[in-house]
Structures are given as structure tokens and as C-alpha cells.
Design an enzyme around this catalytic site. Sequence first.
Site, mmCIF file in Angstrom:
data_model
loop_
_atom_site.group_PDB
_atom_site.id
_atom_site.type_symbol
_atom_site.label_atom_id
_atom_site.label_comp_id
_atom_site.label_asym_id
_atom_site.label_seq_id
_atom_site.Cartn_x
_atom_site.Cartn_y
_atom_site.Cartn_z
ATOM 1 N N MET A 1 0.846 -1.192 0.000
ATOM 2 C CA MET A 1 0.000 0.000 0.000
ATOM 3 C C MET A 1 0.885 1.248 0.000
ATOM 4 O O MET A 1 2.083 1.161 -0.090
ATOM 5 C CB MET A 1 -0.929 -0.001 1.229
ATOM 6 C CG MET A 1 -1.757 -1.251 1.312
ATOM 7 S SD MET A 1 -2.967 -1.359 -0.019
ATOM 8 C CE MET A 1 -4.394 -0.729 0.824
ATOM 9 N N CYS A 2 0.278 2.376 0.155
ATOM 10 C CA CYS A 2 1.019 3.628 0.040
ATOM 11 C C CYS A 2 0.519 4.589 1.111
ATOM 12 O O CYS A 2 -0.395 4.276 1.848
ATOM 13 C CB CYS A 2 0.774 4.258 -1.325
ATOM 14 S SG CYS A 2 0.944 3.088 -2.676
ATOM 15 N N GLU A 3 1.141 5.754 1.169
ATOM 16 C CA GLU A 3 0.585 6.791 2.041
ATOM 17 C C GLU A 3 0.405 8.080 1.261
ATOM 18 O O GLU A 3 1.208 8.429 0.397
ATOM 19 C CB GLU A 3 1.471 7.011 3.270
ATOM 20 C CG GLU A 3 1.410 5.813 4.202
ATOM 21 C CD GLU A 3 1.502 6.176 5.690
ATOM 22 O OE1 GLU A 3 1.246 7.334 6.080
ATOM 23 O OE2 GLU A 3 1.816 5.267 6.470
#
Lengths: 261, 261
Positions: A1-3
Site C-alpha cells: 500500500m502507500c501513504e
Amino acid sequence: MCELLAMSANVPTDIVFSFSGLIERGGKTGPHKDGWGITFYEGKGCRTFRDPLPSATSRVARLVKEYPIKSEAVICHIRQANVGKVSLENTHPFVRQLWGRNITFAHNGQLKDYQDALETSWHEAVGESDSEQIFCFILEQLMNKFGREKPQTEELFKTLTALCQTINQYGVFNTILSDGEFVFCYCDTKLHWITRRAPFGPAKLIDTEMLVDFKEETTPNDVVTIIATQPLTDDESWQKMAKGEAILFKLGEVIEQHTNN
Amino acid sequence: MCELLAMSANVPTDIVFSFSGLIERGGKTGPHKDGWGITFYEGKGCRTFRDPLPSATSRVARLVKEYPIKSEAVICHIRQANVGKVSLENTHPFVRQLWGRNITFAHNGQLKDYQDALETSWHEAVGESDSEQIFCFILEQLMNKFGREKPQTEELFKTLTALCQTINQYGVFNTILSDGEFVFCYCDTKLHWITRRAPFGPAKLIDTEMLVDFKEETTPNDVVTIIATQPLTDDESWQKMAKGEAILFKLGEVIEQHTNN
């Protein structure tokens, strides 16, 4: 995932404090080491710094941290790759043009089996990420619906929210999109925001030793909203967005809001 | 007016040497102090550093000079504003997408009374520069003619050359355009190029005290072409392009060439 990280402000403001916290999560306090990018708007113009290297140690990230660029709208992203290799063309944010504006898009999540349903005729992704393809889909839908004219804010908000709901059927979809004037956010699983205004106080980053007293950095009329996947400070109250919630910020203020309830 | 710089190489090569010479002309050895920008391709991906400040003293330019980014195609521009104020949205190079590629465009010159003749239906400029509007015109013509598929190199070259000839009727038009694979140049009044290949030797910049021995920086198979408004070194033989001449470079080599004679 990412931020994700974004800012909407009523005066040109630098994002050095929040950025300093976020980039630690790109290889140091977090696993999002597969590249990062940040778009700063200055009026209608924008510039993007982008790097496929981990943000925590990137030379370009160091410049952005040390050289305060003042902006009314910012979108930033640190990546943990799932769809698409680690490369510049798969690094968010993505910037394309519509209605004589630069539109910037960043996404956190992962989508599946969307290709046939969310097809495009004209906009074509450069890389292989699901995110860029979805951005192409959004732009094409906006172009098909509104033609060459940017619609009124309320109508644009409704359309963007509906598009996000459609896309959300295909997987995890937290997203931020801006044209430099508005900052639109749609929350699927995780998105927080905070508006700072007078009386300003101090704040302390979670990810690195850094404390700021916003009183010294601001004037009494400043309104600055920060949106982030996870809160960046531990001594302020961040608002958690609900599943399916969408907000459109302008000059730091909430202008449009939609919840599923 | 402005100055252009570009590179086409058969191996990822940094452009620090040429860039160091060019940026001096942005406020020091030349009057092109109204912003600058540089696009580096890394495969299909690209990143652009852009600043409305003079290149000779820009913090961002200093990073680009000190941090060698290796690329097979680069386009750079320093600006002396004529049409359009000094701002980020009027700062070259411009990057937009077509055929699933990032297309980068920079222009030196000034055009007049072209608006009605070179209209666009879909692509709309963000800023007020004649250059960005012309870039929109080129993209729209390419899209109208070839649809979603990038044509064969020869056909693309012919079309780009014809478009440049049309645009050239409206004023001074020296231009460089790239999709990361090819670098296309059209000369109206001023454009020079040089191909460096084995046996490599030393070279000395005109604009600042800097000497490089390319032998130490290269391998025997490297082919690196630099294109610039004015020669950047005074101890090498640069080729001057003729009025109306167009060249398409790929991996440092001349692939297509058109002259008016």
C-alpha cells in the site's frame, strides 16, 4: 500500500513540517520505500518532484525538505509497490491537463478486474499501475460529461464522488485529486485531516524528532488543512474520514462534503 | 528569447556538464533569467525540474547540477519571457501525454497572429505562452491524424516537420520535442548539435570554468548527442542546423533528416 499527504491553504504555505514526517515512512519508520512524489501548485502552474528511490534517503526529498516552497495546494505520495514495477512512470502523483488546468492525482489501495468496466478511449496510461489507469478513466469521464468547460464546484464534487464510488467497487480506493484550486479527497479505508487556524499552537511529529510552533509560522487569518493517510502528529486531534466519505477543500476550508449516512 | 538544450544517448548518461554551462546564461553570462526547466526520461517515465527563478542562482538548478541523473533523453530550456508572465505555468519544458508516452516540448522564438489558424478543440493551454498553445496544437494534430497509435518513425518525422513548417509561418520557431525514445529538432534561426563518440577527448565550457575529459566518463560504445541553441564548448566542432532543417535523433544517432535544399 502507500501513504497520501495533501494540503489546502488560504495563503501560500510550506509543507516542510508534514513532509518531514511523511518521508520517514518511506524506508525508515514505514515500508513505503518504492518511490515518492510531491506536486506543488503555485497559481495554475505546478511542479512535481518525483523519485523512484526511498523518500527517507532520497537526495531530491532532502532538497524539498530544506527548500520551503510555498503553495496553496499540495499533493504528496510515498509508494509501496503492488501493481507495476518500481519506476518513474509508476510513481505518483500523476499530472495531466483538463479544462486548461493541471490535474494531479494520487491513490492508495489496489484495484482488481476493473479494466473492462473502466475502459478509456483517449487517455492512455504511460506505466502499468492501476492508479494511473484509473486517473485516465476519471479524466475521460469528466471530459465526456462536461466537455471543455469546468463545471460548478457542486456538480464537479458530485461527479467525482460518484466516480470514486464506481471505482471503489473494484478494490481499495483512497484518493486525492486537485486542480490547484480545490483538493478533493475520497476515503475508502483510511484518510485523516486536520485544519489549523488561530489560535495556533505547537505540534510534534510522530515519525521524527521535530516540533513546530505554528504561532511563529503563521498570521491570524491563515487556514491550513492537512490530509494524510495516518495522522502525522500525536498532540493534535485529527478527524478520521468515514468509509465512502468525500470532501472538497478550497483555501483550507471544507466546501463540499458527502457521507454515506 | 530563450535557449534550448537537449540530449539523445544510447546509454543512460548525465547532462551535468552541458547543464552547468547553460544555466550560467540564465542571469549570469546570458539574459535568460525568467525561469528554467529540465525533463529527464528514464525509460517511459520522466521527471521535470522547473523553477520560475533564474537558473544561475536557483536552488533547484544547483541540485540538478550536483546530482547526476542518468538519462537517454533530456530536454532543457532557460527562458527570457516575451509572451506570458514569469510564472510556473509558462515555464518550459511542457509535458503532456499521447499514445501512452510522455511528450516533452520546448520552444525558442515568438509567434504572432497564429491563434485562429492553429486552433485546438480538446487540448487547452494552462498558461498564456504562445509556446504551450503551439504544443497543444501539435498534440491535437498528431491525435487527429494518427488516433491512438503512434505511427512509424518516418511518418511521424514527416508529420512533425510539416507541422513545424506551418507554425514557422507565424514567427520565430526553433523547437525540440521528445517522447523519451526520439528527440526531434526543428531549426528556424538557431540550433546546433554535436555527437560525441569514441575516441572521446576533452571539452571546455564557454560559460563557466569547467573542463571534462569524456574519455574518463564513457565507454567506447557510447554515443551521445547534444543539441543547443548556441554551442556550449569552444574546443569542439558543433554542427549548425540550416533554416528549415529538421532532425530526428534516436539513441544519439541521426535517424531522419530533412533540409530545404
